[in-house]
Design an enzyme around this catalytic site. Structure first.
Site, PDB file in Angstrom:
ATOM      1  CD  GLU A  91      -3.105  -0.908   2.190  1.00 15.82           C
ATOM      2  OE1 GLU A  91      -2.801  -0.329   3.244  1.00 15.82           O
ATOM      3  OE2 GLU A  91      -4.206  -1.426   1.993  1.00 15.82           O
ATOM      4  CG  HIS A 117      -9.045   6.581   1.839  1.00 14.22           C
ATOM      5  ND1 HIS A 117      -9.045   6.409   0.483  1.00 14.22           N
ATOM      6  CD2 HIS A 117      -8.385   5.516   2.361  1.00 14.22           C
ATOM      7  CE1 HIS A 117      -8.404   5.279   0.193  1.00 14.22           C
ATOM      8  NE2 HIS A 117      -7.998   4.723   1.324  1.00 14.22           N
ATOM      9  NE  ARG A 158      -4.610   5.846   3.232  1.00 13.36           N
ATOM     10  CZ  ARG A 158      -5.143   4.948   4.021  1.00 13.36           C
ATOM     11  NH1 ARG A 158      -5.652   5.303   5.178  1.00 13.36           N
ATOM     12  NH2 ARG A 158      -5.204   3.694   3.668  1.00 13.36           N
ATOM     13  CG  HIS A 172     -10.083   6.725   6.008  1.00 14.42           C
ATOM     14  ND1 HIS A 172     -11.106   5.837   5.762  1.00 14.42           N
ATOM     15  CD2 HIS A 172      -8.943   5.985   6.111  1.00 14.42           C
ATOM     16  CE1 HIS A 172     -10.616   4.613   5.715  1.00 14.42           C
ATOM     17  NE2 HIS A 172      -9.320   4.667   5.933  1.00 14.42           N
ATOM     18  NE  ARG A 223      -4.786   5.236   9.242  1.00 13.50           N
ATOM     19  CZ  ARG A 223      -5.494   4.281   8.629  1.00 13.50           C
ATOM     20  NH1 ARG A 223      -5.425   3.035   9.050  1.00 13.50           N
ATOM     21  NH2 ARG A 223      -6.265   4.564   7.609  1.00 13.50           N
TER      22      ARG A 223
END
Ligand SMILES: Cc1cc2nc3c(=O)[nH]c(=O)nc-3n(C[C@H](O)[C@H](O)[C@H](O)COP(=O)(O)OP(=O)(O)OC[C@H]3O[C@@H](n4cnc5c(N)ncnc54)[C@H](O)[C@@H]3O)c2cc1C
Length: 519
Positions: free
Chosen positions: A113, A229, A275, A336, A371
């Site tokens: 990811e 997100h 992100r 998110h 994060r």
């Protein structure tokens, strides 16, 4: 009012609450309070998976480095070390409990990811990791003496002589209040994603644990950092639905409404940049093209890869008239994940003896300003386990002092009550937060929001049912997010201000709120 006693009371039945309950029941009596049904939570919606260094090319050290880099200077290195070193042990617990992680030829399969330097994401059911975790843990809980009280909303933390003695709770079905007394109270109530108009979060995620902890004078840290997100399905009439980062991890490309791939213009890592970078790039593209969406293109990937690796996403889109193996997926960013929360030390302890926090409610310091994807399920189990380990120790508690970070503590400022504000209701609150305290912030917008929120707070009526408790908690959390964002006069990680677009060394520190104490 009835009173009940047990050793551990856990508020919340997502991964953090249920995992802690399963470990704690080996040591004492446990009650889990949850305000909906047991599986109403964010955990159930997690798609991508859980990060753990297992591959031969990976190591806890590399996972540590990636997590620290994503956190943009605000991670607590000691906490991140614990996260990455203790990951394998806690994931082994999940496997022991029966979570069916995906395998190939007997080996657990790992995917990549954004901002992870190697493949390290374990998943279950392809893109249904959270559902498998939630179903497995709740089945295990049902097979133990753990008492689960559904439709039971924690409404106040009970403190006596400076120590937590329990919690007051509303029975949402009957409207009656009860007190539950305990030795250890653990908040596992999730984040606060319902603060925003567009969100991936479940209806139950209304910042309750943070509001309850603040009211009891626990410290709240890093709450200005909210992760948006980048790729959430944007279809008229369809509730926001996450299109996992793993789709980009497998090669999905972002195109603007003119069909042009744009991420290489914004970041060297293109679609796999962090992100916050991808979310802001999408906002800029949408603004330039006067559109409310961009497109995620997976049509060049083998159809079989999509249907087997992302069966849940594939089916959801197909059920809404979109075959993602052949057509582009309309997406836009949505709220998110909350990086900040109730400040805890490496054992999950808050500054109030007897009160612990775990999962998304807690701020352990592992996420810093941003994060790393798939680190939150992991954080829930790693620090959840440490909560239970801590309750077994006999040495005196050191509470939250262990985190020797450079924090500034604040009270919520007093603000003048404004005469002309919109009426307070959930849609108005969510629109205000989305427009003024969202992905791209400015001092002017934050000031405006802060004034309205303080006025709303001054007008709040006494809560009486679940919805009014939730709204009151959201207003308090909204104030904390907005005032923290105003204080932080820089841009860092997920917090971006047009009036302070640079990251400043003097702001490599934390903003902490307490109800009563200023240091
Ligand atoms: C769509 C989506 C996809 C995600 N994908 C991933 C992923 O792939 N990997 C990853 O690591 N993370 C992912 N995340 C984040 C991750 O799922 C959450 O951070 C994590 O599940 C939080 O777990 P939790 O136990 O802290 O809270 P939750 O699972 O949100 O549970 C909170 C619980 O508290 C209860 N509760 C709340 N307030 C009260 C109250 N006052 N009284 C009683 N009960 C209360 C709720 O009813 C609920 O049971 C995703 C999140 C979303 C929304």
């Amino acid at each position: 009012m009835k009173t009940n006693y047990c050793d551990y009371i856990i508020v919340g039945s997502g991964i953090a609450g249920l995992y802690i309950a399963l470990l704690a029941v080996e040591r004492g009596s446990v009650i889990v309070l949850t305000k909906g049904s047991i599986d109403d939570c964010n955990t159930r919606y997690a798609q991508g998976g859980i990060a753990v260094a297992m591959d031969k090319n990976d190591s806890p050290e590399l996972h540590f480095k990636d997590t620290m880099a994503a956190g943009d200077g605000l991670c607590d290195a000691g906490a991140v070390r614990i996260l990455t070193d203790e990951a394998a042990d806690c994931v082994a617990d999940l496997i022991k409990f029966g979570v069916p992680f995906d395998t190939l030829d007997g080996e657990i399969t790992l995917t990549k990811e954004a901002a992870h330097s190697v493949s390290r994401i374990m998943h279950a059911g392809g893109d249904a990791t959270g559902e498998h975790i939630e179903v497995t843990l709740s089945r295990q809980v049902r097979a133990t003496p753990i008492k689960v009280l559904e439709d039971c909303l924690a409404s106040e933390i009970l403190v006596q002589d400076g120590k937590v003695i329990g919690v007051r709770a509303l029975d949402c079905r009957t409207g009656s209040m009860e007190e539950y007394h305990c030795q250890f109270l653990i908040l596992a109530t999730g984040g606060a994603g319902r603060l925003f108009k567009y969100t991936t979060n479940s209806d139950v995620v209304t910042g309750d644990g943070i509001a309850l902890a603040f009211a009891a004078d626990a410290a709240i840290s890093d709450i200005e950092f909210f992760q948006f997100h980048p790729t959430v399905l944007r279809l008229p009439g369809v509730a926001p639905f996450l299109i996992s980062e793993a789709v980009r991890g497998e090669g999905g490309l972002l195109r603007n409404v003119e069909g042009r791939r744009f991420m290489p213009d914004y970041a060297a890592e293109a679609e796999l940049a962090a992100r916050d970078i991808v979310a802001r790039s999408i906002v800029y593209e949408m603004k330039q093209n006067h559109s409310d969406r961009v497109f995620l293109d997976a049509t060049h990937l083998p159809a079989r890869l999509i249907t087997t690796r992302f069966p849940h996403i594939y089916r959801f889109c197909r059920d809404h008239g979109l075959d993602i193996t052949k057509g582009l997926i309309p997406v836009a960013p949505a709220a998110h994940y909350l990086m900040g929360g109730v400040k805890v030390n490496s054992w999950g302890e808050t500054n109030i003896p007897g009160l612990f926090a775990a999962g998304e409610t807690a701020c352990t310091g592992v996420h810093g300003a941003n994060r790393l994807a798939s680190n939150s399920l992991l954080e829930s189990v790693v620090f959840g386990k440490r909560v239970v380990q801590r309750t077994e120790m006999t040495v005196p508690s050191c509470h939250c002092e262990e985190r020797s970070d450079t924090a500034i503590s604040h009270c919520l400022p007093h603000r003048e009550v404004l005469s002309n504000v919109p009426p307070l209701n959930l849609p108005n609150l969510q629109s205000l937060m989305w427009d003024k305290v969202g992905i791209i912030r400015s001092g002017e917008g934050l000031e405006e929001a802060a004034g309205i929120l303080a006025t709303w707070q001054s007008l709040l009526a006494q809560s009486s049912d679940r919805l009014s408790y939730e709204l009151n908690n959201l207003v308090l959390c909204a104030r904390l997010v907005t005032e923290a964002a105003l204080l932080r006069k820089e841009s860092r990680g997920a917090h971006f201000r047009t009036d302070f677009p640079r990251t400043l060394p003097e702001w490599q520190r934390h903003v902490v709120f307490r109800k009563n104490v200023i240091n």
